[in-house]
Design a protein around this motif. Sequence first.
Motif, PDB file in Angstrom:
ATOM      1  N   GLY A   1     -50.830 -31.497 -73.978  1.00  0.00           N
ATOM      2  CA  GLY A   1     -51.811 -32.709 -73.972  1.00  0.00           C
ATOM      3  C   GLY A   1     -53.047 -32.297 -72.900  1.00  0.00           C
ATOM      4  O   GLY A   1     -52.884 -31.238 -72.119  1.00  0.00           O
ATOM      5  N   SER A   2     -53.969 -33.129 -72.965  1.00  0.00           N
ATOM      6  CA  SER A   2     -54.950 -32.893 -71.889  1.00  0.00           C
ATOM      7  C   SER A   2     -55.259 -34.005 -70.888  1.00  0.00           C
ATOM      8  O   SER A   2     -55.146 -35.017 -71.253  1.00  0.00           O
ATOM      9  N   ILE A   3     -55.650 -33.492 -69.724  1.00  0.00           N
ATOM     10  CA  ILE A   3     -55.872 -34.634 -68.740  1.00  0.00           C
ATOM     11  C   ILE A   3     -57.547 -34.691 -68.908  1.00  0.00           C
ATOM     12  O   ILE A   3     -58.341 -34.007 -68.727  1.00  0.00           O
ATOM     13  N   ILE A   4     -57.902 -36.097 -69.323  1.00  0.00           N
ATOM     14  CA  ILE A   4     -59.295 -36.076 -69.655  1.00  0.00           C
ATOM     15  C   ILE A   4     -60.176 -37.183 -68.603  1.00  0.00           C
ATOM     16  O   ILE A   4     -61.241 -37.104 -68.566  1.00  0.00           O
ATOM     17  N   ASP A   5     -59.262 -37.668 -67.793  1.00  0.00           N
ATOM     18  CA  ASP A   5     -59.973 -38.378 -66.441  1.00  0.00           C
ATOM     19  C   ASP A   5     -58.950 -38.632 -65.420  1.00  0.00           C
ATOM     20  O   ASP A   5     -57.705 -38.694 -65.622  1.00  0.00           O
ATOM     21  N   VAL A   6     -59.455 -38.571 -63.983  1.00  0.00           N
ATOM     22  CA  VAL A   6     -58.694 -38.533 -62.902  1.00  0.00           C
ATOM     23  C   VAL A   6     -59.327 -39.467 -62.000  1.00  0.00           C
ATOM     24  O   VAL A   6     -60.427 -39.619 -61.721  1.00  0.00           O
ATOM     25  N   SER A   7     -58.774 -40.342 -61.401  1.00  0.00           N
ATOM     26  CA  SER A   7     -59.158 -41.309 -60.587  1.00  0.00           C
ATOM     27  C   SER A   7     -58.207 -41.269 -59.239  1.00  0.00           C
ATOM     28  O   SER A   7     -57.139 -40.662 -59.378  1.00  0.00           O
ATOM     29  N   LYS A   8     -58.283 -41.770 -58.197  1.00  0.00           N
ATOM     30  CA  LYS A   8     -57.482 -42.076 -56.953  1.00  0.00           C
ATOM     31  C   LYS A   8     -56.016 -42.537 -57.489  1.00  0.00           C
ATOM     32  O   LYS A   8     -55.209 -42.218 -56.813  1.00  0.00           O
ATOM     33  N   GLU A   9     -56.186 -43.662 -58.375  1.00  0.00           N
ATOM     34  CA  GLU A   9     -54.756 -43.996 -58.748  1.00  0.00           C
ATOM     35  C   GLU A   9     -54.208 -43.989 -60.061  1.00  0.00           C
ATOM     36  O   GLU A   9     -53.178 -44.442 -60.577  1.00  0.00           O
ATOM     37  N   THR A  10     -55.200 -43.165 -61.081  1.00  0.00           N
ATOM     38  CA  THR A  10     -54.594 -43.158 -62.473  1.00  0.00           C
ATOM     39  C   THR A  10     -55.105 -41.723 -62.900  1.00  0.00           C
ATOM     40  O   THR A  10     -55.849 -41.049 -62.462  1.00  0.00           O
TER      41      THR A  10
END
Length: 82
Positions: free
Chosen positions: A33-42
Amino acid sequence: MRYYKDGTLKTTVRAKTSEDKNEIIQIANIFRGSIIDVSKETLTLSVIGDEKKTDAVQELLADFGIEELVRTGMIALERGKY
């Protein structure tokens, strides 16, 4: 007739600690799979595959807390002639 079929799962998962983030990234990598978005909590992931694959990913990520989840139905495309 031969064809290629798959579905897509996109999900946002809670990942409040670096340990959670690392484990979720490992799950994404195992299932290609791919990580398509990163935030501080998700983290938001995209996984393409058959229903068994997307079901397995969803089940593994459920323990982290799924914030949002979208799945396509199966789609198919005829394979080229060789």
